[in-house]
Design an enzyme around this catalytic site. Sequence first.
Site, mmCIF file in Angstrom:
data_model
loop_
_atom_site.group_PDB
_atom_site.id
_atom_site.type_symbol
_atom_site.label_atom_id
_atom_site.label_comp_id
_atom_site.label_asym_id
_atom_site.label_seq_id
_atom_site.Cartn_x
_atom_site.Cartn_y
_atom_site.Cartn_z
ATOM 1 N N ARG A 13 0.831 -1.219 0.000
ATOM 2 C CA ARG A 13 0.000 0.000 0.000
ATOM 3 C C ARG A 13 0.858 1.260 0.000
ATOM 4 O O ARG A 13 0.439 2.310 -0.472
ATOM 5 C CB ARG A 13 -0.993 0.004 1.168
ATOM 6 C CG ARG A 13 -0.359 -0.092 2.536
ATOM 7 C CD ARG A 13 -1.411 -0.024 3.670
ATOM 8 N NE ARG A 13 -0.822 -0.503 4.916
ATOM 9 C CZ ARG A 13 -1.176 -0.080 6.120
ATOM 10 N NH1 ARG A 13 -2.135 0.817 6.261
ATOM 11 N NH2 ARG A 13 -0.594 -0.559 7.197
ATOM 12 N N SER A 40 -5.235 4.565 6.405
ATOM 13 C CA SER A 40 -4.960 3.137 6.198
ATOM 14 C C SER A 40 -4.608 2.840 4.752
ATOM 15 O O SER A 40 -3.707 2.057 4.487
ATOM 16 C CB SER A 40 -6.163 2.266 6.566
ATOM 17 O OG SER A 40 -6.880 2.770 7.640
ATOM 18 N N GLU A 61 -19.190 3.846 -0.349
ATOM 19 C CA GLU A 61 -18.412 3.320 -1.467
ATOM 20 C C GLU A 61 -19.188 3.304 -2.776
ATOM 21 O O GLU A 61 -18.604 3.455 -3.853
ATOM 22 C CB GLU A 61 -17.902 1.919 -1.114
ATOM 23 C CG GLU A 61 -16.904 1.897 0.059
ATOM 24 C CD GLU A 61 -17.559 1.951 1.452
ATOM 25 O OE1 GLU A 61 -18.803 1.900 1.530
ATOM 26 O OE2 GLU A 61 -16.821 2.032 2.455
ATOM 27 N N PHE A 86 -14.639 -3.378 0.344
ATOM 28 C CA PHE A 86 -15.487 -2.197 0.152
ATOM 29 C C PHE A 86 -15.199 -1.521 -1.185
ATOM 30 O O PHE A 86 -15.941 -0.650 -1.622
ATOM 31 C CB PHE A 86 -15.324 -1.242 1.339
ATOM 32 C CG PHE A 86 -15.423 -1.952 2.669
ATOM 33 C CD1 PHE A 86 -16.396 -2.923 2.870
ATOM 34 C CD2 PHE A 86 -14.536 -1.699 3.707
ATOM 35 C CE1 PHE A 86 -16.496 -3.619 4.073
ATOM 36 C CE2 PHE A 86 -14.617 -2.388 4.911
ATOM 37 C CZ PHE A 86 -15.600 -3.349 5.102
ATOM 38 N N HIS A 112 -5.597 -3.475 1.645
ATOM 39 C CA HIS A 112 -6.199 -4.350 2.653
ATOM 40 C C HIS A 112 -6.976 -5.492 2.011
ATOM 41 O O HIS A 112 -8.088 -5.813 2.430
ATOM 42 C CB HIS A 112 -7.123 -3.555 3.574
ATOM 43 C CG HIS A 112 -6.378 -2.617 4.482
ATOM 44 N ND1 HIS A 112 -5.578 -1.613 4.012
ATOM 45 C CD2 HIS A 112 -6.346 -2.525 5.833
ATOM 46 C CE1 HIS A 112 -5.060 -0.942 5.023
ATOM 47 N NE2 HIS A 112 -5.489 -1.470 6.138
ATOM 48 N N ASP A 120 -8.455 -7.569 11.923
ATOM 49 C CA ASP A 120 -9.807 -7.071 11.690
ATOM 50 C C ASP A 120 -10.810 -8.195 11.449
ATOM 51 O O ASP A 120 -12.003 -8.023 11.652
ATOM 52 C CB ASP A 120 -9.829 -6.110 10.485
ATOM 53 C CG ASP A 120 -9.499 -4.670 10.883
ATOM 54 O OD1 ASP A 120 -9.558 -4.368 12.090
ATOM 55 O OD2 ASP A 120 -9.198 -3.865 9.998
ATOM 56 N N ARG A 171 -2.019 -4.852 3.283
ATOM 57 C CA ARG A 171 -1.783 -3.985 4.416
ATOM 58 C C ARG A 171 -0.374 -4.124 4.969
ATOM 59 O O ARG A 171 0.313 -3.139 5.239
ATOM 60 C CB ARG A 171 -2.797 -4.341 5.516
ATOM 61 C CG ARG A 171 -2.968 -3.303 6.582
ATOM 62 C CD ARG A 171 -3.706 -3.881 7.777
ATOM 63 N NE ARG A 171 -2.800 -4.688 8.568
ATOM 64 C CZ ARG A 171 -2.750 -4.667 9.894
ATOM 65 N NH1 ARG A 171 -3.575 -3.921 10.582
ATOM 66 N NH2 ARG A 171 -1.876 -5.416 10.546
HETATM 67 C C1 LIG Z 1 -18.601 -0.499 4.452
HETATM 68 C C2 LIG Z 1 -17.428 -0.032 5.252
HETATM 69 N N1 LIG Z 1 -16.637 0.947 4.788
HETATM 70 C C3 LIG Z 1 -15.569 1.354 5.486
HETATM 71 C C4 LIG Z 1 -15.257 0.792 6.688
HETATM 72 C C5 LIG Z 1 -14.022 1.251 7.473
HETATM 73 N N2 LIG Z 1 -14.437 1.986 8.714
HETATM 74 C C6 LIG Z 1 -14.484 1.386 9.908
HETATM 75 S S1 LIG Z 1 -15.007 2.414 11.140
HETATM 76 C C7 LIG Z 1 -15.142 3.706 10.068
HETATM 77 C C8 LIG Z 1 -15.555 5.082 10.560
HETATM 78 C C9 LIG Z 1 -16.927 5.083 11.078
HETATM 79 O O1 LIG Z 1 -17.175 6.282 11.769
HETATM 80 P P1 LIG Z 1 -18.138 6.255 13.019
HETATM 81 O O2 LIG Z 1 -19.320 5.440 12.685
HETATM 82 O O3 LIG Z 1 -18.408 7.674 13.408
HETATM 83 O O4 LIG Z 1 -17.344 5.507 14.147
HETATM 84 P P2 LIG Z 1 -16.312 6.155 15.212
HETATM 85 O O5 LIG Z 1 -15.128 6.624 14.436
HETATM 86 O O6 LIG Z 1 -17.041 7.287 15.866
HETATM 87 O O7 LIG Z 1 -15.997 5.054 16.128
HETATM 88 C C10 LIG Z 1 -14.803 3.299 8.763
HETATM 89 C C11 LIG Z 1 -14.834 4.186 7.607
HETATM 90 C C12 LIG Z 1 -16.084 -0.240 7.138
HETATM 91 N N3 LIG Z 1 -15.842 -0.886 8.292
HETATM 92 N N4 LIG Z 1 -17.166 -0.616 6.418
#
Ligand SMILES: Cc1ncc(C[n+]2csc(CCOP(=O)(O)OP(=O)(O)O)c2C)c(N)n1
Lengths: 319, 319, 300, 300
Positions: A13, A40, A61, A86, A112, A120, A171
């Site tokens: 990456r 990431s 996405e 994703f 990833h 994960d 990753r």
């Molecule tokens: C479909 C999908 N896209 C991207 C991710 C990567 N991802 C994990 S948590 C997150 C941020 C989510 O933000 P929030 O719901 O506000 O959670 P917080 O950071 O407050 O814990 C992302 C983009 C994922 N898990 N699933």
Amino acid sequence: MSLIQSKGEKATRQGFSDALMELGKENPDVVVLGGDVSGSVKVDAFAKAYPDRFFSVGVAEADMMGIAAGLALVGKIPIASAYGEFAAGRPFDQIRQSIAYSEMPVKICASHSGITVGPDGATHQSLEDMALMRVLPHMTVISPCDYLETKRAVKASLGITKGPVYMRYFRDNTPMFTDESTPFEIGKANTLAEGKDATVIAAGLQVWEAVQAAEELLKEKISVRVLNMHTIKPLDKQAILKAAKETGAIVTAEDHQIHCGLGSAVAEYLAQSMPTPQEFVAVNDTFGESGNGKDLMKKYGIDKDAIISAVKRVLKRKK
Amino acid sequence: MSLIQSKGEKATRQGFSDALMELGKENPDVVVLGGDVSGSVKVDAFAKAYPDRFFSVGVAEADMMGIAAGLALVGKIPIASAYGEFAAGRPFDQIRQSIAYSEMPVKICASHSGITVGPDGATHQSLEDMALMRVLPHMTVISPCDYLETKRAVKASLGITKGPVYMRYFRDNTPMFTDESTPFEIGKANTLAEGKDATVIAAGLQVWEAVQAAEELLKEKISVRVLNMHTIKPLDKQAILKAAKETGAIVTAEDHQIHCGLGSAVAEYLAQSMPTPQEFVAVNDTFGESGNGKDLMKKYGIDKDAIISAVKRVLKRKK
Amino acid sequence: MPQSNTQKLDHKGLEEMARQIRRDIIKMLLISESGHSGGPLGVADIFSSMYFNVLRHDPKNHNWPERDYFFLSAGHLAPVWYATLARAGYFPIQELTTLRKINTRLQGHPAPAYTHGLPGVEIASGSLGQGMSIAVGCAIGLRLDKKPNRVYVLHGDGELDEGQIWEGMMTASHYGLDNLIAIVDRNFCQIDNRTDKVMQLEPLSDKWRSFGWNVLECDGHKIPDFLDAIGKAKEHMGKPSVVIAKTFMGRGVSFMEDDYRWHGVPPNLEQAKKALSELNPTEFGDFIEFDWEKELVTAK
Amino acid sequence: MPQSNTQKLDHKGLEEMARQIRRDIIKMLLISESGHSGGPLGVADIFSSMYFNVLRHDPKNHNWPERDYFFLSAGHLAPVWYATLARAGYFPIQELTTLRKINTRLQGHPAPAYTHGLPGVEIASGSLGQGMSIAVGCAIGLRLDKKPNRVYVLHGDGELDEGQIWEGMMTASHYGLDNLIAIVDRNFCQIDNRTDKVMQLEPLSDKWRSFGWNVLECDGHKIPDFLDAIGKAKEHMGKPSVVIAKTFMGRGVSFMEDDYRWHGVPPNLEQAKKALSELNPTEFGDFIEFDWEKELVTAK
Ligand SMILES: Cc1ncc(C[n+]2csc(CCOP(=O)(O)OP(=O)(O)O)c2C)c(N)n1
Ligand SMILES: Cc1ncc(C[n+]2csc(CCOP(=O)(O)OP(=O)(O)O)c2C)c(N)n1
Ligand SMILES: [Mg+2]
Ligand SMILES: [Mg+2]
């Protein structure tokens, strides 16, 4: 004696990220889309250097792929960045219609990928993405093997101006073993080791595993050709046919489900040209789990040892 | 002389619909989800008969799959109905996580699969759905060949209580040639014609095309076995191995992309067990277009004539 | 800045053109024996207004860099688009007879110019819900290049069930894309039933507003009203605008009007005759004359 | 109707439990060397309240048919869920040491009980945006059986960018699912930045209201306030309710609080020490004692 030396480790990456920085400088049309995983997937450096050409689209996405298509339509070169699942699975129908069927020159860059995403766990381990992208007409699918090859693949992908490219990489830090003198051309497999008893056709992280396997097998007087099949689509049929003819036994190795991936592509082609005994090193139709990358590669049978046993199995079947 | 008679025509989607009506009566846990295509996919009859067990979710296939998973969780038997592309492609990631990885016994019932969707054109012709569903662990994939087999398959799918089932069938009226005495068991291929020179392994609408091809070939003294491989996953490996051993030449035939579908599944397996010359009758890595079903089957090379030439080609390659 | 290279029609001309487009739709569908009647008839006034008054475009040079971009997110409305494009001069009007036939450029759902060769279609649609995101990408790209072209995207109301549209709406408002105008064909009908039966959308304007859009409502059959809404949308700065146009599915044909069962069905011979008898011929003239006695032999 | 089979804690007990859960999270993450700190710490008060006061459930019989259903749509918040489930008695508390290790039941993102064997997890999550639809299906199914069980689903705020959630919200309101309560962890942070930088969500309450929901706002760290909101949500008939709980990411650890950079990073040894020193030990006791001198040798 070792076939190929590795010179330290670096993440694929990071290769993507470094290529982006160069592209950003060279080509003002390059724009990058981020889906709230910028650190990431390492588009954060580009975002910092070229803030007006970086667009955050949130955790969305499907939207990202449509936006990429729209940008391509007005002459931009959009790089859509996300994790493998994703990038390919979540927005499949959007990629299909707005990008592949519409032949939009979007670069879908999936960090990833595979099981080495590690801790994960299964939801984040895209083991199906090569299937999803390979089955789409007009799609080029690339799976580079190390830091530098990823960097070169990303840069080379700009040469594909009709239709999209899907690129999958990883990753973890992994061995760097290609250099600028290593041949790299999209659609052309690269022979990393010559051999006559069998051929291992590998992609991604399994290329290094295959090199190591070949080295160990050499000690047992088994001579194995290693092909780096970095382009899954279009497939380098010539190299495969040559391997089948000259070595008569094939092992494919990939960080993907056993179905519909690289092994499947090779089997499809050989069945139509020259049926050859083939063993599959791949995740055996099961979801992954949490753990570190190396442990998972072992547990799910896609490491050097798995390749060694597969070579021995296929040699028994060779006529 | 004809191998098998057809008794009129009826749509496979009508078989789904009629099965639903019986299931609705027999099993109070059966619930049906509609995505604003109820008339086309023929869940309207169920909706009328059992309005309290039919739920319209609007044009929102991702939501539909999640809702199905939630219903399964509380003991319902959810039938998620949509067109092939919108049943498999649009909600892929939702099916993967909420249904396949979570092993929810959801029945995903995809009408309007394949190129015979016809006039609607490429966006509506799901030629990738078998790939998408086959690559998912825990998924059963069924592609029945006519009205009655679809009906029986839908009813039999209720016997699969762990993990989901994906079923694909078609829009058009097509020949009915199986009857209650025809063997049907999920996971077990059905031999429709015996033969010794080659085997045609077909699924869906290509089964009838294969039967007709076998009949014509017989006139040229070419004896072809016809296997109805209605279950794409799990694959009936025994039947394939037997065919490879006894006839030494394989043709696969399907209404799907040439990559990752039935032909691919057969090639994967034979490469690992008994490499055998195989020819693929499938859509050759291209999107479809508008037209009527029959014309498209001809133009895209997945009809009887295509099977006949494929058999002749494979016979030339047979040792 | 170059202006549109098409002649603008006045209100009466636009109405007349809309009626002609409706006649074309009936004839196309009668020939194709497959396709959508209801939605296309319902938005004929909108398409007439867009292509003969609103859009900057050049039918003879469909890749004109100064053009406004028009996306049909609800791809099943293709017949009205094709008829309009042909009337505007994008391709020979006779080609309308090929709708949905094998080897045609007039695919059942729109296929883009550079793959299938139909000028005027920028990108594929048909799988619903994807046009908003594309329009957003296009609008961002144009803004990057500091170009004044506008981006229009037309959605069905049932189509708004798709979550991707709400993702795109959020992004459009996040970036304050005032070069983007969405049009919703608010006909209260979708395939299975009326929209409130299939999936409640109301309060629809509140939804768009809460997603950061400037909302304009209008009667989608009153051309001045629609043009007025578009005019206001163009003037609004700092936010994307949506024109929610109330229409009737099947507009112009008494027995189709406001009836969701006409969403996806073509008229048969009898119905086509009746429909055309309700839609008076126009100065623009039909693209094909049927020999009703011989039951269409000429057309097939 | 049987009541919850767990003892309810009072406000003070819930606060104490929340602090213990925070301590557990720090220790789990220190051992796993991978995982999310910020979000889990932020919702500890909510999890304590849910599992020790709100939910009807039976930790010893996780398939109890009378249970309320709880879905964690934002699967990356797993550590707080696991700690809470263990504290509630779903599985041995010592198992918290296995988070994210190979062969564990405590997957990086939740894997369901009947596939991976972790009691309390109904279905997988991790890919964001899927929990609302599942909750809707569950709520519809329960209503079909005329069962009084309630369904809860917890979303991150960044997660609301996903269109599928808006699809599910529409469906929930279309069916008037008043047995469904959503909770939004409104911490104004997601991975890349604060939510308004990544993707503007405001006016968030208006969005939910326009989608037909009963909206309640509360301070997600004031336990009585949160319980009050949930109480009102339970009473509201005819519509689904959402509790938008304002929280701070990283709550309870000064150097993590309200800082999005702590979204997905575990503390190192130094940071863990400092964090635990800020979170006083509780009557519930830690699940593991570290030998700080030996730099965690005992734990590894
Ligand atoms: C479909 C999908 N896209 C991207 C991710 C990567 N991802 C994990 S948590 C997150 C941020 C989510 O933000 P929030 O719901 O506000 O959670 P917080 O950071 O407050 O814990 C992302 C983009 C994922 N898990 N699933
Ligand atoms: C993703 C997707 N799901 C389902 C369909 C099938 N479909 C075509 S049109 C339509 C109804 C859309 O309703 P609306 O947008 O109101 O159009 P109208 O009926 O008013 O023409 C549906 C469900 C589709 N084309 N794409
Ligand atoms: Mg409508
Ligand atoms: Mg947040």
